[in-house]
Structure formats: C-alpha cells, structure tokens
Design an enzyme around this catalytic site. Structure first.
Site, short mmCIF file in Angstrom:
data_model
loop_
_atom_site.label_atom_id
_atom_site.label_comp_id
_atom_site.label_asym_id
_atom_site.label_seq_id
_atom_site.Cartn_x
_atom_site.Cartn_y
_atom_site.Cartn_z
N HIS A 65 0.81 -1.22 0.00
CA HIS A 65 0.00 0.00 0.00
C HIS A 65 0.85 1.27 0.00
O HIS A 65 1.87 1.35 0.67
CB HIS A 65 -1.01 -0.01 1.15
CG HIS A 65 -0.45 0.07 2.54
ND1 HIS A 65 -0.24 1.26 3.19
CD2 HIS A 65 -0.10 -0.90 3.42
CE1 HIS A 65 0.22 1.03 4.40
NE2 HIS A 65 0.32 -0.28 4.57
N ASP A 175 5.81 2.28 6.67
CA ASP A 175 4.63 1.44 6.54
C ASP A 175 3.69 2.14 5.55
O ASP A 175 2.96 3.04 5.95
CB ASP A 175 3.98 1.27 7.91
CG ASP A 175 2.64 0.55 7.88
OD1 ASP A 175 2.29 -0.02 6.84
OD2 ASP A 175 1.93 0.59 8.91
N GLU A 207 -5.32 1.42 2.34
CA GLU A 207 -5.14 0.24 3.20
C GLU A 207 -5.36 0.59 4.66
O GLU A 207 -5.94 -0.19 5.42
CB GLU A 207 -3.74 -0.36 2.99
CG GLU A 207 -3.51 -1.71 3.67
CD GLU A 207 -2.96 -1.62 5.09
OE1 GLU A 207 -2.84 -2.67 5.74
OE2 GLU A 207 -2.66 -0.49 5.55
N GLU A 208 -4.88 1.77 5.05
CA GLU A 208 -4.92 2.15 6.46
C GLU A 208 -6.34 2.45 6.96
O GLU A 208 -6.55 2.59 8.16
CB GLU A 208 -4.03 3.38 6.69
CG GLU A 208 -2.54 3.15 6.45
CD GLU A 208 -1.88 2.28 7.50
OE1 GLU A 208 -2.59 1.77 8.39
OE2 GLU A 208 -0.65 2.12 7.44
N ASP A 230 4.02 -6.18 3.32
CA ASP A 230 3.77 -5.13 4.31
C ASP A 230 4.90 -5.16 5.34
O ASP A 230 5.97 -5.71 5.06
CB ASP A 230 2.40 -5.33 4.97
CG ASP A 230 1.72 -4.01 5.32
OD1 ASP A 230 2.36 -3.16 5.98
OD2 ASP A 230 0.55 -3.82 4.94
N HIS A 314 3.63 3.12 13.00
CA HIS A 314 2.64 4.20 13.09
C HIS A 314 3.15 5.36 13.96
O HIS A 314 2.39 6.00 14.67
CB HIS A 314 1.29 3.68 13.59
CG HIS A 314 0.50 2.99 12.53
ND1 HIS A 314 -0.86 2.84 12.59
CD2 HIS A 314 0.90 2.42 11.36
CE1 HIS A 314 -1.28 2.18 11.50
NE2 HIS A 314 -0.23 1.92 10.75
#
Length: 350
Positions: A65, A175, A207-208, A230, A314
């Site tokens: 992503h 990410d 995606e998130e 990922d 994150h």
C-alpha cells in the site's frame, strides 16, 4: 534508482489515505523501465504489469500500500488555531510538539501544541493528552487561515528521512513505502530472469482505512495467487521475540488463517535455495494487511504475506533495515520464477 533515494522520495511526499494521487506518479516513475504496462483504476490504485513467457500463464498479484496514516483539518477556531482529527490508526501520544504540514491551497507549516505542563493541573499531567485537546498553531488569524486552509485538508508530520547506522533508516510512512520498495526491487530482478507468470504489482490505496484498494484491484485482476507485502513489528528490548521480527535477519513469512500453506512453504523453500535469510511471522487470525481482502475476493485467492521488520510502527520515526527490503524483493522474484502453469493446480491443493 538506488533504493535509499527511492525511499527518501516516497516517505517525504504526502500520501494520506484518500489523497494518494501525487504519490502514484512518483511510484510509476520507478517501474517504467521494468514492466510492460502501467495503469490506474477508478479508486486510484497503481497497477504495474509484466508479461510472462507462458501462453496460458498464472496470474500473480503483489500488493503493497502507498497510503499513510495522517490527520485532517476539522475546524479553525476564532484565534486561527487549527483543530484536527485522525485518518487511520494514529497514536495520539506521539503527536504533541510535532511539526506538521497542512496541505491546503498551499502547504502551511504548523506545530501541534497544548497547555504548557506548568499550567496543567496535577491530574492533567498524569494523563496522555487527547487529540481533541490539541491544536495546530500556524501563526495566522482565523481570516488569514481560511484563505488557504479548508475543512477536510489532509495533514502530515513534517519529517525527513534519517539515515542511521548499518543500512538502517528512519522516517514516517515506511509502513508501507518499504513494501513498495521491495516490489520495485522484485521487478528489477524479474527483468534479469525468465518467468512464466504474468505479474501484476499493485500499489494499493486506502489500506490504512480498511484495505479498500486491495478489494477492487484484486476483483479487477482476478489473480491465481496474491501476496501482500507489508511490515511487521520489529524487535526492541522490551518486546517478546515470539511476537516480533528482528531487523537485518530477513523478511517475515506469514503463517496462519489468512495465508495459503503451500505458498508459505514454497517461500521457505526458495529462501533456503537462494540463501536468503527469513523469519516466521505467526498470524493466527486476520493478518492486518491487504491479504485480508485479497484472500476473500470473488471465489477466493490463494494468498501469502511477506512482512519487512519495522520498529516503532505508526510513528514518525519508523525504522527499517534496507537489506531486509532487498532480500524481500529477491525472494519474491525467485518465488515467481519457480512457478509454472503446469503445476498450479497441484501446487495450490491443500
């Protein structure tokens, strides 16, 4: 382009979920010399196609992503301070005192602030400050701010890539820019070797916020095999080895309900054959990646997951080892070249 430079360009460009268009153009430029076709679908996914040698080829889809978590303007108060909310899984504890960029009619720099600790009550000092109690100070009045900022504008942390030691880098949105970089490395490798499969590399959107890009791209491509690339939780001293992956020791090969066991086994075999280091990542249920949507699209897709070890997920200082990205790309390329249309049915049988 050298992988570190590609990562720098990607992580320093905003790509908040739902606002990925400019990132798509950058990623497309990295693939143009190593594929047969590049297109975008209606949701904004970037789909890169490389033709295989077989007349009746297996279709394999790689997905990583391109979107990142971020923030969004929800109000401008009477004094010109910007109120905001989150897009995706933002840890509010990491936001205070961050420099940010509001992507309005033009980019506006600001700082996330709240009451100084000296002015907080003893009870307030004990608790993490909630996102609704933070403001972005941009140094403008309400009237001035409203000329360039609109409710709904995306916001990103202002963070450059940081080179650490021993091929390790840190920055925001690794990410899953690390996964995109691994896919780029895979396509570079595939240019050097013969493969029967038709390969579709998808830089997915959103995606998130629910793996939405993977849903529609998988439906469109209808692959025989899908692999989500990922990141996995990198080992730090306070974390259990059983729940994490160590930086520099190769990609994590997912194993669990979201993953086809034959794909997992073949990835291990290929890693051993080519002396590529790897780790095992247990995913008893939902893998939390694009694989969850790939697996259950249409009548179902045989799905795998490869995770690149990443620390501090994150946050704005996500940390990764570039050698793990390179090894992931090589493993994917050799896995693809190992497949042929004659053994597909037998290969995918449980």
């Amino acid at each position: 382009m050298e992988i570190k430079n590609a990562l720098k360009m990607m992580i320093e460009k905003p790509s908040v979920s739902g606002f990925e268009a400019s990132m798509s153009n950058i990623i497309a430029s990295f693939f143009k010399d190593n594929c047969n076709d590049i297109k975008r679908d209606k949701l904004g996914n970037l789909i890169v196609y490389k033709k295989g040698t077989s007349k009746t080829p297996i279709k394999i889809m790689l997905a990583a992503h391109m979107d990142e978590i971020g923030l969004m303007v929800k109000d401008i108060d009477k004094n010109g301070f910007v109120k905001f909310t989150n897009i995706g899984g933002v840890d509010q504890r990491t936001l205070l005192a961050q420099e940010v960029i509001i992507h309005g009619k033009k980019d506006v720099f600001g700082v996330i602030a709240t009451k100084a600790p000296h002015l907080q009550t003893p009870e307030e000092r004990k608790n993490a400050i909630k996102i609704e109690d933070m403001l972005i100070d941009i140094g403008l009045s309400k009237g001035e701010a409203e000329k360039i900022i609109t409710i709904g504008d995306p916001i990103t942390i202002n963070r450059k890539m940081i080179p650490l030691q021993n091929n390790v880098i840190a920055g925001k949105s690794l990410d899953d820019k690390a996964g995109i970089a691994a896919m780029i490395e895979c396509f570079k490798e595939l240019k050097k070797i013969q493969h029967q499969c038709d390969v579709y590399g998808v830089a997915t959107v959103q995606e998130e916020v629910g793996t939405r890009g993977a849903m529609v791209s998988t439906f469109q491509i209808s692959p025989d095999i899908g692999i989500a690339i990922d990141v996995g939780f990198g080992k730090t001293p306070e974390l259990s080895k059983d729940d994490t992956l160590e930086l520099g020791k190769g990609p994590g090969l997912g194993f669990g309900a979201n993953i086809h066991p034959k794909i997992h086994e073949r990835l291990k075999e290929i890693a051993k054959e080519y002396n590529i280091p790897y780790q095992i990542e247990l995913s008893p249920g939902n893998s939390g990646t694009d694989a969850q949507s790939i697996q259950i699209t249409q009548s179902g897709v045989a799905t795998g997951v490869i995770s690149i070890p990443l620390r501090y997920m994150h946050t704005s200082v996500e940390t990764i080892d570039i050698t793990d990205i390179k090894n992931t790309g090589k493993l994917l390329a050799y896995f693809i070249s190992s497949l042929d249309d004659e053994d597909l049915e037998g290969f995918l049988c449980f």
